[in-house]
Write a protein that holds these residues in place. Structure first.
Motif, PDB file in Angstrom:
ATOM      1  N   SER A 162       2.033 -62.280  29.769  1.00 28.70           N
ATOM      2  CA  SER A 162       1.997 -63.574  30.447  1.00 28.70           C
ATOM      3  C   SER A 162       3.390 -64.191  30.502  1.00 28.70           C
ATOM      4  O   SER A 162       4.300 -63.780  29.770  1.00 28.70           O
ATOM      5  CB  SER A 162       1.039 -64.536  29.739  1.00 28.70           C
ATOM      6  N   PHE A 163       3.531 -65.198  31.353  1.00 24.94           N
ATOM      7  CA  PHE A 163       4.790 -65.917  31.473  1.00 24.94           C
ATOM      8  C   PHE A 163       5.120 -66.652  30.172  1.00 24.94           C
ATOM      9  O   PHE A 163       6.272 -66.721  29.778  1.00 24.94           O
ATOM     10  CB  PHE A 163       4.719 -66.892  32.652  1.00 24.94           C
ATOM     11  N   SER A 164       4.118 -67.166  29.491  1.00 19.71           N
ATOM     12  CA  SER A 164       4.357 -67.870  28.226  1.00 19.71           C
ATOM     13  C   SER A 164       4.891 -66.920  27.151  1.00 19.71           C
ATOM     14  O   SER A 164       5.686 -67.325  26.305  1.00 19.71           O
ATOM     15  CB  SER A 164       3.094 -68.590  27.752  1.00 19.71           C
ATOM     16  N   ASP A 165       4.479 -65.645  27.172  1.00 19.97           N
ATOM     17  CA  ASP A 165       5.042 -64.657  26.242  1.00 19.97           C
ATOM     18  C   ASP A 165       6.528 -64.452  26.510  1.00 19.97           C
ATOM     19  O   ASP A 165       7.322 -64.337  25.580  1.00 19.97           O
ATOM     20  CB  ASP A 165       4.319 -63.315  26.375  1.00 19.97           C
ATOM     21  N   ILE A 166       6.899 -64.432  27.781  1.00 16.01           N
ATOM     22  CA  ILE A 166       8.306 -64.273  28.154  1.00 16.01           C
ATOM     23  C   ILE A 166       9.112 -65.473  27.681  1.00 16.01           C
ATOM     24  O   ILE A 166      10.185 -65.326  27.092  1.00 16.01           O
ATOM     25  CB  ILE A 166       8.446 -64.078  29.675  1.00 16.01           C
ATOM     26  N   ILE A 167       8.598 -66.674  27.926  1.00 17.95           N
ATOM     27  CA  ILE A 167       9.289 -67.899  27.508  1.00 17.95           C
ATOM     28  C   ILE A 167       9.477 -67.906  25.996  1.00 17.95           C
ATOM     29  O   ILE A 167      10.539 -68.272  25.485  1.00 17.95           O
ATOM     30  CB  ILE A 167       8.515 -69.153  27.966  1.00 17.95           C
ATOM     31  N   ARG A 168       8.469 -67.493  25.252  1.00 16.46           N
ATOM     32  CA  ARG A 168       8.545 -67.458  23.794  1.00 16.46           C
ATOM     33  C   ARG A 168       9.674 -66.528  23.335  1.00 16.46           C
ATOM     34  O   ARG A 168      10.460 -66.872  22.449  1.00 16.46           O
ATOM     35  CB  ARG A 168       7.208 -66.995  23.221  1.00 16.46           C
ATOM     36  N   GLN A 169       9.789 -65.354  23.961  1.00 19.36           N
ATOM     37  CA  GLN A 169      10.848 -64.407  23.599  1.00 19.36           C
ATOM     38  C   GLN A 169      12.231 -64.943  23.969  1.00 19.36           C
ATOM     39  O   GLN A 169      13.186 -64.796  23.207  1.00 19.36           O
ATOM     40  CB  GLN A 169      10.611 -63.068  24.306  1.00 19.36           C
ATOM     41  N   ASN A 195      11.143 -58.145  37.629  1.00 19.04           N
ATOM     42  CA  ASN A 195      10.138 -57.177  37.210  1.00 19.04           C
ATOM     43  C   ASN A 195      10.437 -55.867  37.932  1.00 19.04           C
ATOM     44  O   ASN A 195      10.169 -55.729  39.122  1.00 19.04           O
ATOM     45  CB  ASN A 195       8.735 -57.689  37.542  1.00 19.04           C
ATOM     46  N   CYS A 196      11.021 -54.925  37.211  1.00 14.95           N
ATOM     47  CA  CYS A 196      11.406 -53.644  37.820  1.00 14.95           C
ATOM     48  C   CYS A 196      10.200 -52.814  38.224  1.00 14.95           C
ATOM     49  O   CYS A 196      10.259 -52.077  39.200  1.00 14.95           O
ATOM     50  CB  CYS A 196      12.250 -52.846  36.838  1.00 14.95           C
ATOM     51  N   THR A 197       9.121 -52.933  37.491  1.00 11.80           N
ATOM     52  CA  THR A 197       7.934 -52.135  37.757  1.00 11.80           C
ATOM     53  C   THR A 197       7.247 -52.546  39.050  1.00 11.80           C
ATOM     54  O   THR A 197       6.867 -51.708  39.866  1.00 11.80           O
ATOM     55  CB  THR A 197       6.941 -52.251  36.580  1.00 11.80           C
ATOM     56  N   GLN A 198       7.089 -53.855  39.273  1.00 15.06           N
ATOM     57  CA  GLN A 198       6.387 -54.338  40.452  1.00 15.06           C
ATOM     58  C   GLN A 198       7.323 -54.709  41.603  1.00 15.06           C
ATOM     59  O   GLN A 198       6.875 -54.909  42.723  1.00 15.06           O
ATOM     60  CB  GLN A 198       5.529 -55.552  40.084  1.00 15.06           C
ATOM     61  N   GLY A 199       8.617 -54.855  41.312  1.00 11.68           N
ATOM     62  CA  GLY A 199       9.588 -55.096  42.371  1.00 11.68           C
ATOM     63  C   GLY A 199       9.764 -56.544  42.783  1.00 11.68           C
ATOM     64  O   GLY A 199      10.218 -56.807  43.892  1.00 11.68           O
ATOM     65  N   TRP A 200       9.465 -57.504  41.931  1.00  8.10           N
ATOM     66  CA  TRP A 200       9.694 -58.903  42.290  1.00  8.10           C
ATOM     67  C   TRP A 200      10.725 -59.530  41.363  1.00  8.10           C
ATOM     68  O   TRP A 200      10.998 -59.027  40.282  1.00  8.10           O
ATOM     69  CB  TRP A 200       8.397 -59.720  42.285  1.00  8.10           C
ATOM     70  N   THR A 245       2.435 -61.134  39.230  1.00  9.01           N
ATOM     71  CA  THR A 245       1.705 -60.987  37.977  1.00  9.01           C
ATOM     72  C   THR A 245       2.534 -60.211  36.960  1.00  9.01           C
ATOM     73  O   THR A 245       3.508 -59.546  37.299  1.00  9.01           O
ATOM     74  CB  THR A 245       0.379 -60.245  38.213  1.00  9.01           C
ATOM     75  N   ILE A 246       2.103 -60.288  35.712  1.00 19.05           N
ATOM     76  CA  ILE A 246       2.788 -59.599  34.622  1.00 19.05           C
ATOM     77  C   ILE A 246       1.758 -58.757  33.877  1.00 19.05           C
ATOM     78  O   ILE A 246       0.738 -59.278  33.422  1.00 19.05           O
ATOM     79  CB  ILE A 246       3.459 -60.604  33.666  1.00 19.05           C
ATOM     80  N   ASN A 247       2.038 -57.473  33.774  1.00 17.43           N
ATOM     81  CA  ASN A 247       1.174 -56.556  33.043  1.00 17.43           C
ATOM     82  C   ASN A 247       1.907 -56.054  31.802  1.00 17.43           C
ATOM     83  O   ASN A 247       3.139 -56.066  31.753  1.00 17.43           O
ATOM     84  CB  ASN A 247       0.788 -55.356  33.920  1.00 17.43           C
ATOM     85  N   THR A 248       1.165 -55.588  30.815  1.00 18.93           N
ATOM     86  CA  THR A 248       1.784 -55.121  29.572  1.00 18.93           C
ATOM     87  C   THR A 248       2.644 -53.882  29.777  1.00 18.93           C
ATOM     88  O   THR A 248       3.536 -53.609  28.978  1.00 18.93           O
ATOM     89  CB  THR A 248       0.711 -54.825  28.503  1.00 18.93           C
ATOM     90  N   SER A 249       2.425 -53.132  30.842  1.00 25.67           N
ATOM     91  CA  SER A 249       3.216 -51.927  31.106  1.00 25.67           C
ATOM     92  C   SER A 249       4.490 -52.215  31.905  1.00 25.67           C
ATOM     93  O   SER A 249       5.293 -51.307  32.126  1.00 25.67           O
ATOM     94  CB  SER A 249       2.368 -50.906  31.858  1.00 25.67           C
TER      95      SER A 249
END
Length: 82
Positions: A31-38, A56-61, A3-7
């Motif tokens: 979201s993944f779509s926000d990442i793709i947009r960037q 994802n450094c925060t969650q480790g994946w 998952t992707i969180n704002t933090s």
């Protein structure tokens, strides 16, 4: 991928033909779509099949995804054989 969180702090690296095209450090996305947009915004001139590596450094994946980049803003070129 998880998952992707704002933090979360996410590193996105785009590869094409084994060459690194773009590296981004992203945060504040939900979201993944926000990442793709960037990623698309940062790699405006890139056209064709690319591989997106996300970490994802925060969650480790981490994970890879193939993405087709299309050149919407590129003018078509007419080729002639004569």
């Amino acid at each position: 991928m998880g998952t992707i969180n704002t933090s979360d702090i996410i590193f996105a690296t785009l590869f094409q033909h084994g060459r690194q095209v773009v590296t981004l450090r992203l945060s504040g996305l939900s979201s993944f779509s926000d990442i793709i947009r960037q990623v698309r915004r940062a790699s405006a001139g890139c056209i064709g099949l690319v591989t997106l590596h996300l970490r994802n450094c925060t969650q480790g994946w981490s994970g890879n995804r193939p993405i087709m980049m299309r050149g919407c803003d590129v003018a078509p070129v007419q080729l002639s054989l004569f």
